[in-house]
Write an enzyme that holds these catalytic residues in place. Structure first.
Site, short mmCIF file in Angstrom:
data_model
loop_
_atom_site.label_atom_id
_atom_site.label_comp_id
_atom_site.label_asym_id
_atom_site.label_seq_id
_atom_site.Cartn_x
_atom_site.Cartn_y
_atom_site.Cartn_z
N THR A 1 0.88 -1.18 0.00
CA THR A 1 0.00 0.00 0.00
C THR A 1 0.90 1.21 0.00
OG1 THR A 1 -1.69 -1.17 1.21
CG2 THR A 1 -1.73 1.20 1.48
N THR B 1 -4.13 1.60 -2.42
CA THR B 1 -3.55 0.25 -2.36
C THR B 1 -4.04 -0.63 -3.50
OG1 THR B 1 -3.20 -1.63 -0.88
CG2 THR B 1 -5.41 -0.73 -0.92
N ASP C 1 -9.68 -8.61 1.92
CA ASP C 1 -9.98 -7.79 3.10
C ASP C 1 -11.40 -8.02 3.62
OD1 ASP C 1 -7.52 -6.68 3.47
OD2 ASP C 1 -7.95 -4.81 2.44
N SER D 1 -11.27 -1.76 5.52
CA SER D 1 -9.85 -1.42 5.33
C SER D 1 -9.24 -0.93 6.64
CB SER D 1 -9.77 -0.32 4.27
OG SER D 1 -8.46 0.18 4.19
N SER D 2 -7.92 -1.02 6.72
CA SER D 2 -7.21 -0.43 7.86
C SER D 2 -6.58 0.92 7.49
CB SER D 2 -6.09 -1.36 8.32
OG SER D 2 -6.61 -2.61 8.70
N GLY E 1 -0.77 -2.82 6.19
CA GLY E 1 -1.84 -3.76 6.55
C GLY E 1 -2.44 -3.42 7.89
O1 DON Z 1 -7.07 -1.80 3.03
C1 DON Z 1 -6.33 -2.43 3.77
O2 DON Z 1 -6.37 -2.37 4.98
C2 DON Z 1 -5.27 -3.34 3.17
N1 DON Z 1 -5.67 -3.76 1.86
C3 DON Z 1 -3.97 -2.59 3.15
C4 DON Z 1 -2.83 -3.44 2.64
C5 DON Z 1 -1.51 -2.94 3.05
O3 DON Z 1 -1.37 -1.96 3.73
C6 DON Z 1 -0.35 -3.72 2.60
N2 DON Z 1 0.88 -3.09 2.99
N3 DON Z 1 1.81 -3.05 3.43
#
Ligand code: DON
Length: 578
Positions: free
Chosen positions: A389, A407, A431, A460-461, A481
């Site tokens: 992301t 992302t 997710d 989402s986070s 994530g």
């Molecule tokens: O929306 C979300 O929370 C995840 N799809 C984010 C993924 C993410 O941050 C991967 N990264 N390092």
């Protein structure tokens, strides 16, 4: 309470009242977005513009657009589009995300929700076999794992509603980078190595990211993306329709279906961004503006801050201080798992989750000397089990700002590029809670609130956030994530404690997400003494074998007009102030 004084009166007093609170229908909110504390005193002095993003060429694309007379929102389009080209590991036209905006002229705070949506033919159990067992990797690999992208729709919307320049102009730097190419850098090469086999299976992706004989290119190799340039040009010429209808849409749907996916032309044509009211909270007089659902980040950050606001940290040793922050994280991530999902599909007790009374109930279940096992906070059973992301921050010279986290989910999404599009597909379907209690790739569990339904957005986070004190403000966000939420929480606490932007982005992180019931920490986040003390309190500690995040922070000091832009040294980004 070993030196920790709860500052707010206790509500409930016991764990059971906390649990009851979460079941009883929402009490009136003590605070929510009605509050507008810490009315920012904006400076009379001139200040500079700034951009912090995960790659220098993207920061420079934004700078080019600001210099050409664009505002922060035009720059946000330029940076996001450039990242789609130069950081395709982390975001792109085939993905989506959240654009948190502040318009200085009238103080408007808003969020453009460009989160991907499940295709119309998606169904709750689509990743389970007939016996109800998860089909391994089905929600992360291949086009069946892809939701309908939102980023191209956000570009047109931002340019039309908030920008000063035509979309065509703001997309030019990205088009140039895609057509002329850019030298491969180490972090991206690492991602190609990690995903080589997957990229090799998609001929169009292999053509761009691998050598002719299927190997990983050397650092410095010029990566050109002519098909992506064509797709960006279609968007530049026709707006969102250049992506969601016509040739590009046909190629996307044909490619997805050839790879076993379920997209239709209708799904693409019907994609719409949603403009949502950000969540607003307060921590010790500081105003926090942050992402509402379908992000879980804002709620979790505000809930944690509400819990922490009732403790007096003076005279508390550092291990106890961190313990209390960890306990707040544990409770906020639990609420995430139980309650949160797409606001267009489910009702959520948001006012309750953000209320100080609810936080007081949660706080009262925290002991200063002992970890609370997560299974004493009943919520959701997790099956035991086991990244990318991008975020960027923009401030223009007029004071407009953008905090943008976007992302494709994992490195290169699912690595699949429908022929003739140059677009890598996301695997954002992971997710969703594909089965109640099943952890996703980030170990996050969820409930029916986040189950799959046609056209629904997955939880989402991602937590783009503004923090406003009387003396200045911060624009913050990060990838990572599930750790995004705890990173942003620590960033907010550090800013409120007076830390500068450069130190905030490099701060070593620690993280608790309710389940698994353990504290993950980066090297350097805990001292030897803190480790001993936290272990003696009953915390299970796990040193992470990798670093998390790539935080991009801008701070602005109202008194002297000083602006700082800092890019996390864990990455290869660049903060520009000019
Ligand atoms: O929306 C979300 O929370 C995840 N799809 C984010 C993924 C993410 O941050 C991967 N990264 N390092």
């Amino acid at each position: 309470m070993a030196g920790v004084t709860p500052r707010a009166p206790r509500v409930g007093g016991l764990l059971w009242s906390l649990l009851a609170l979460s079941i009883i229908s929402a009490p009136p909110a003590a605070r929510a977005d009605a509050a507008r504390p810490a009315v920012a005193v904006h400076p009379a002095v001139a200040h500079k513009a700034a951009i912090a993003s995960a790659y220098p060429l993207a920061s420079e694309a934004g700078q080019e657009i600001l210099k050409a007379g664009g505002n922060a929102f035009d720059a946000a389009v330029a940076v996001a589009a450039a990242l789609a080209v130069v950081e395709p590991t982390s975001s792109g036209l085939g993905g989506g995300g959240f654009f948190l905006l502040h318009r200085q002229s009238d103080g408007l705070d808003t969020m453009v929700d460009a989160r991907e949506k499940a295709p119309g033919a998606a169904s709750r159990d689509m990743y389970l076999d007939k016996a109800g067992n998860e089909i391994p990797n089905s929600s992360t690999s291949g086009p069946l794992s892809s939701a309908i992208p939102g980023e191209p729709a956000a570009f047109e919307y931002l340019a039309r509603k908030y920008g000063k320049l035509p979309l065509k102009q703001s997309l030019q730097p990205a088009i140039r980078l895609a057509r002329e190419g850019f030298p491969l850098y180490q972090r991206m090469q690492y991602a190609i190595k990690a995903k080589r086999d997957i990229l090799a299976r998609s001929p169009d992706a292999a053509k761009v990211f691998l050598t002719a004989d299927g190997n990983v290119p050397e650092v410095g190799t010029v990566i050109k993306q002519p098909e992506l340039a064509n797709t960006l040009e279609a968007i530049a010429a026709q707006g969102a329709r250049g992506f969601y209808e016509g040739r590009v849409a046909q190629n996307l749907v044909a490619g997805v279906r050839a790879g076993g996916g379920i997209w239709t032309l209708e799904d693409l044509k019907n994609y719409r961004i949603v403009e949502r009211k950000p969540l607003v909270g307060e921590y010790h007089g500081v105003r926090i503006v942050t992402a509402p659902p379908p992000s879980s980040g804002g709620i979790a950050v505000l809930d944690s801050l509400n819990i922490l606001a009732g403790f007096d940290f003076h005279d508390v040793d550092s291990a106890t201080h961190k313990h209390l922050i960890i306990e707040a994280m544990r409770r906020a991530y639990r609420d995430r798992a139980i309650f949160l999902g797409d606001p267009d599909f489910i009702k959520m007790p948001l006012q309750q989750l953000m209320s100080v009374d609810y936080a007081a109930g949660q706080r009262s279940s925290i002991r200063a000397d002992k970890a609370m096992p997560s299974d004493l906070l009943p919520g959701i059973e997790s099956e035991p089990k086991g990244m990318n992301t991008t975020h960027f921050s923009v401030l223009d010279a007029a004071g407009n700002r953008a905090a943008v986290t976007i992302t494709v989910n994992l490195f290169f999404g699912n690595g699949y590029m429908p022929a003739g599009t140059g677009v890598l597909l996301n695997n954002e379907m992971d997710d969703f809670s594909t089965k109640p209690g099943r952890p996703n790739v980030f170990g996050l569990i969820g409930n029916t609130a986040n189950s799959i339904a046609p056209n629904k957005r997955s939880l989402s986070s991602m937590s783009p956030t503004f923090v406003e004190t009387r003396n200045g403000l911060m624009i913050i966000g990060s990838p990572g994530g599930s750790t995004i939420i705890s990173q942003v929480l620590l960033g907010v606490l550090n800013y409120v404690d007076g830390m500068n932007a450069a130190d905030i982005v490099k701060y070593p992180h620690y993280h608790h997400q309710y389940l698994p019931d353990e504290v993950n920490y980066e090297q350097g986040a805990l001292t030897g003494d803190e480790i001993s003390k936290l272990e003696s309190m009953g915390h299970k500690l796990r040193l992470s074998n990798r670093q998390w995040g790539n935080m991009q922070v801008i701070t602005w000091d109202f008194a002297n007009g000083k602006v700082e832009a800092a890019s996390d040294p864990r990455g290869e980004g660049e903060g520009l102030v000019y």
